[in-house]
Scaffold this active site. Structure first.
Site, mmCIF file in Angstrom:
data_model
loop_
_atom_site.group_PDB
_atom_site.id
_atom_site.type_symbol
_atom_site.label_atom_id
_atom_site.label_comp_id
_atom_site.label_asym_id
_atom_site.label_seq_id
_atom_site.Cartn_x
_atom_site.Cartn_y
_atom_site.Cartn_z
ATOM 1 C CB SER A 1 10.282 -100.261 -12.303
ATOM 2 O OG SER A 1 9.953 -99.205 -11.074
ATOM 3 N N GLY B 1 22.736 -92.498 -17.916
ATOM 4 C CA GLY B 1 23.905 -91.581 -17.747
ATOM 5 C C GLY B 1 24.454 -90.939 -19.024
ATOM 6 N N GLY C 1 20.957 -90.940 -14.290
ATOM 7 C CA GLY C 1 21.576 -89.733 -14.227
ATOM 8 C C GLY C 1 23.175 -90.276 -14.527
ATOM 9 C CE1 TYR D 1 12.936 -87.222 -17.387
ATOM 10 C CE2 TYR D 1 12.215 -89.293 -16.756
ATOM 11 C CZ TYR D 1 11.815 -87.925 -16.612
ATOM 12 O OH TYR D 1 11.016 -87.357 -15.794
ATOM 13 C CB THR E 1 16.721 -96.461 -11.727
ATOM 14 O OG1 THR E 1 15.524 -97.264 -11.200
ATOM 15 C CG2 THR E 1 15.993 -95.347 -12.816
ATOM 16 C CG PHE F 1 4.977 -98.941 -13.081
ATOM 17 C CD1 PHE F 1 6.209 -98.385 -13.618
ATOM 18 C CD2 PHE F 1 4.789 -100.208 -13.193
ATOM 19 C CE1 PHE F 1 7.329 -99.231 -14.042
ATOM 20 C CE2 PHE F 1 5.680 -101.012 -13.782
ATOM 21 C CZ PHE F 1 6.993 -100.728 -14.088
#
Length: 362
Positions: free
Chosen positions: A173, A295, A266, A316, A245, A115
């Site tokens: 996160s 993804g 990803g 992203y 993630t 962050f």
């Protein structure tokens, strides 16, 4: 597929470390060096979600534009909406560098940024200068050293209420110690109650009800998903974002970078995040809005998120590898899918593969 100029630009950016390259990409957007790749408007892709009118279902996920430096520039390159942040009440530097890693063979990223951001004040000043028509969400978080993390989320609601089109409470996160503990049922109940009470108070003052989404992790147990679904429905939250993630490292080719601590995003996140998306859709029913993240690298992967239960999608990390034309290419691809399948709306494919993805062993 990435074009020739984008391929050259990527090669140039990859000469820099990932954080420096990220900064250069922000500068390029600020200065107009990134050409517009937006697709033509297509009414079949327009979505009404949580009371908001989205011109297309493809959004920029939080994490790229942490400090609200380029939200309108991102909308110009083809995104239907964008999400700034995560922002915390006070500025914080994040974790020690290096903290961002490319897994080029996997088209993935590992980050342990923590962050890092300039705080509420800087982001608020920039958002006040944006068009009120721009569809910009605000992703809010808590300072690492906060004595009252729930109060930090409430502060985020109150600070940005006049400028946010929607909020995302980021409690998933993996890079802020203890943050994911807020996903536990009792803590989540307290958080949502406080955040939604602040929202109702602010709505009463300004006469506008801003939707609140919750962003969750892909590493939840079945019991954890049960608890989140039950609490979200009980409290009347506006929607979910699935997912953040992952800490998992299954089937990665780049074993050297895979050992880095942090959250993986990803292409390798696609299956896991899509399976969790479908499982949450099964739990919350057909009416609660869900934004699918993880993804998304093509029109087909975006469509598959929708088939698994998403109303909208975000991306992203895949843009790191595919270039800034990616959102426009995805939107064009979704229009082509509507042509092929003779769809009056992309929404017609939603939930068509929930059963498949719910049963996926990831």
């Amino acid at each position: 597929m990435i074009g020739g100029l984008e391929h050259l630009a990527r090669r140039g950016l990859f000469l820099f470390d990932p954080e420096a390259a990220h900064g250069l990409s922000i500068t390029a957007l600020k200065t107009g060096l990134v050409p517009s790749c937006a697709a033509p408007a297509d009414p079949r892709l327009q979505q009404s979600v949580a009371g908001l009118a989205f011109p297309n279902p493809v959004g920029m996920a939080a994490g790229y534009d942490k400090n609200a430096e380029v939200p309108e520039a991102l909308l110009k390159i083809g995104f239907g909406f964008t999400e700034i942040g995560t922002v915390t009440p006070r500025p914080q530097p994040g974790n020690d560098k290096p903290r961002l890693f490319r897994l080029i063979e996997d088209e993935a990223v590992i980050n342990r940024l923590g962050f890092n951001n300039e705080g509420h004040g800087a982001a608020l000043a920039r958002l006040k200068a944006c068009s009120r028509e721009a569809l910009i969400g605000v992703n809010i978080g808590a300072n690492k050293d906060s004595a009252d993390r729930i109060a930090d989320y409430v502060t985020g609601i109150r600070t940005f209420y006049a400028v946010a089109r929607y909020f995302t409470a980021n409690i998933s996160s993996p890079n802020t110690p203890g943050l994911r503990d807020l996903q536990a049922r009792e803590s989540l109940a307290t958080l949502l109650s406080a955040v939604l009470a602040a929202r109702e108070d602010e709505a009463g003052k300004c006469g506008r009800r801003v939707p609140v989404f919750l962003k969750i992790a892909p590493d939840l147990t079945e019991e954890g998903m049960d608890d989140i679904a039950a609490e979200v429905l009980a409290q009347g939250l506006d929607g979910l974002i699935v997912s953040n993630t992952t800490l998992a490292r299954a089937r990665l080719r780049d074993r050297k970078q895979a050992s880095e601590v942090g959250g993986l995003s990803g292409k390798p996140l696609f299956e896991k995040s899509t399976a969790v998306l479908a499982r949450m859709r099964r739990r919350v029913g057909p009416d609660l809005p869900i934004i699918g993240v993880g993804g998304v690298s093509s029109a087909e992967t975006a469509a598959e998120k929708i088939r698994a239960g998403a109303d909208l999608v975000q991306l992203y990390s895949c843009m790191v590898y595919e270039g800034p034309s990616l959102p426009g290419r995805i939107v064009r691809g979704l229009s082509a899918l509507c042509d092929r399948e003779k769809l009056a709306s992309i929404r017609e494919i939603r939930d068509s593969r929930v059963d498949y993805w719910t049963g996926m062993n990831v």
